[in-house]
Design an enzyme around this catalytic site. Structure first.
Site, mmCIF file in Angstrom:
data_model
loop_
_atom_site.group_PDB
_atom_site.id
_atom_site.type_symbol
_atom_site.label_atom_id
_atom_site.label_comp_id
_atom_site.label_asym_id
_atom_site.label_seq_id
_atom_site.Cartn_x
_atom_site.Cartn_y
_atom_site.Cartn_z
ATOM 1 N N CYS A 44 -8.128 5.782 -3.241
ATOM 2 C CA CYS A 44 -8.140 6.934 -2.338
ATOM 3 C C CYS A 44 -6.800 7.643 -2.274
ATOM 4 O O CYS A 44 -6.737 8.827 -1.954
ATOM 5 C CB CYS A 44 -8.587 6.516 -0.937
ATOM 6 N N GLU B 290 -10.947 6.816 7.653
ATOM 7 C CA GLU B 290 -10.021 6.763 6.526
ATOM 8 C C GLU B 290 -10.721 7.409 5.340
ATOM 9 O O GLU B 290 -11.587 6.790 4.710
ATOM 10 C CB GLU B 290 -9.634 5.310 6.219
#
Length: 460
Positions: free
Chosen positions: A246, A212
């Site tokens: 993010c 990720e």
């Protein structure tokens, strides 16, 4: 923790997994319930740690971390029994008589490496998925969020024996030592540069990996958008956690005809949401450390700042900032910003966005503000990205009903809810062949005259 201690820890977890203790679904659910109750009980300590590490208020800490962890745990407690069941599938006529099914099974011993920006959420969410799937786990939280890492260590030590789930704290030396070892799966959340190193080290053992990562997530605004609402939601998503998210909108790409109006609405929304001056807002956090603070300060171009730009080194704070007249060659466009700086770029025609995005790395998220349904469909179909929103930002990750993950340079694999259970599971394809009959056509010597028509019928 040195290499010998890690070897001993790994061996104890392997033996525990081989004992079959983690396999019963009732055990998995009980462990999820235990973790949920411990998180609830330790909420004040978690909240205090998040404030110490990132300046998060209690409200934001619950909204973006503690509450989302509890939501994921509750979802898995309700659904793990269903996820763990065999799923029967049709059996080809050529394999008569038999039944076929997919049987999910845990990988075994997994390593979960988490980042500092959402240190609780991005540690306990994948751990919950790993537990639901029946694995043991070594958890490595970030050294950049020491207060939260300490609470996570205490919390998981209180919940689980080390041969089942354990925490390894420390920095780069511990990361390197952990990556020397062989696991059954590695789950990593963090930067692209570190993700490449994790993948390289995992490849040495042919270890499956979920990555990720991040990237420069575009926020596209067209001339049909509700600019006031768009600005409100962009400001929320961009400056939440001081931009250290993010999936935060990394930059705005808008039609030139509405740029000035959009920038004015962004300025208004920053004042409404964060006050004036924003650095006096007790609910506005800070940059994680001096290294990242200095990196972000280096991206500020005073000649292009149209709002914000104030900094305070003592508190490691940078005010919510908007930069206008930005070009693709500017330093702020050469890396993921990961901070409270919002560049605004323009296109003369909406169609120009497609070639611009096509030549750039695939982002973790994409956001589109538009009322034009044809354009919305075209962007969804023509642009490559991990996930995103239409007329909002970041909220797509706050659900257990959809997988969350990247594509290309922004990651591989997905998790949350069922996707998380499947990320930590191998699905065995099984055929249960009956013994009361046995079709002879597959055996030699082949009887072409007798069976070839039947064979072609079965396999057409």
């Amino acid at each position: 923790m040195d290499a010998k201690a890690i070897d001993q820890l790994l061996e104890s977890q392997r033996q525990y997994f081989l004992s079959g203790a983690t396999l019963p679904v009732e055990f998995r659910i009980a462990m999820l319930q235990r973790l949920r109750e411990t998180v609830r009980r330790r909420e004040p300590d978690i909240s205090k740690a998040l404030t110490a590490d990132l300046g998060k208020s209690g409200y934001e800490g619950y909204m973006c971390e503690i509450g989302l962890v509890l939501s994921e745990l509750g979802y898995l407690i309700r659904h793990t029994r269903r996820f763990a069941k065999r799923r029967h599938v049709p059996t080809p006529l050529a394999q008569f008589a038999a039944s076929s099914y997919l049987s999910p099974s845990p990988y075994g011993n997994v390593l979960i490496m988490s980042p500092w920006n959402y240190p609780l959420l991005l540690t306990l969410d994948p751990l919950a998925d790993a537990i639901a799937a029946g694995n043991t786990a070594i958890v490595k939280p970030s050294a950049y969020s020491p207060a939260t890492s300490q609470v996570i260590d205490e919390l998981l030590t209180e919940c689980f024996p080390p041969e089942y789930v354990t925490v390894v704290t420390g920095g780069r030396a511990e990361n390197a030592a952990l990556l020397e070892k062989k696991y059954d799966l590695i789950f990593f959340t963090g930067s692209q540069s570190v993700g490449r190193e994790v993948l390289r080290r995992a490849a040495e053992h042919l270890t499956p990996t979920v990555l990720e990562l991040g990237g420069k997530s575009p926020c596209i605004v067209d001339c049909t958008a509700n600019l006031r609402l768009a600005a409100k939601r962009i400001v929320f998503g961009k400056y939440l956690n001081c931009g250290q998210t993010c999936v935060a909108p990394d930059y705005i790409l808008c039609e030139a005809s509405i740029k000035d109006a959009l920038v004015a609405e962004l300025q208004t929304q920053i004042r409404l949401q964060y006050g004036d001056p924003p650095l006096s807002n007790p609910d506005y956090g800070h940059i994680v450390n001096e290294k990242h603070f200095d990196r972000l300060c280096g991206l500020l171009d005073q000649s292009k700042i149209v709002h914000g730009g104030e900094i305070c080194r003592e508190t490691l704070q940078i005010a919510p900032t908007v930069m206008d007249a930005v070009t693709w060659e500017d330093p702020v466009m050469q890396e993921e910003i990961f901070g409270p700086i919002l560049p605004v770029l323009t296109v003369d025609s909406f169609e120009d966005i497609y070639p611009l995005l096509a030549v750039r790395p695939k982002p973790l998220a994409l956001y589109l503000f538009s009322e034009n349904r044809a354009r919305i469909r075209a962007v969804m179909e023509r642009c490559a990205y991990g996930g995103g929103c239409v007329n909002d930002t970041i909220i797509h990750l706050a659900t257990s009903e959809m997988g969350f993950g990247g594509v290309g340079e922004s990651g591989m694999g997905a998790y949350h809810g069922r996707a998380g259970f499947e990320a930590f599971s191998h699905r065995k394809s099984m055929v249960d062949k009956k013994t009361w009959m046995d079709l002879p056509m597959r055996y030699q010597p082949y009887n072409r005259g007798r069976y070839e028509k039947l064979l072609r019928l079965f396999l057409r």
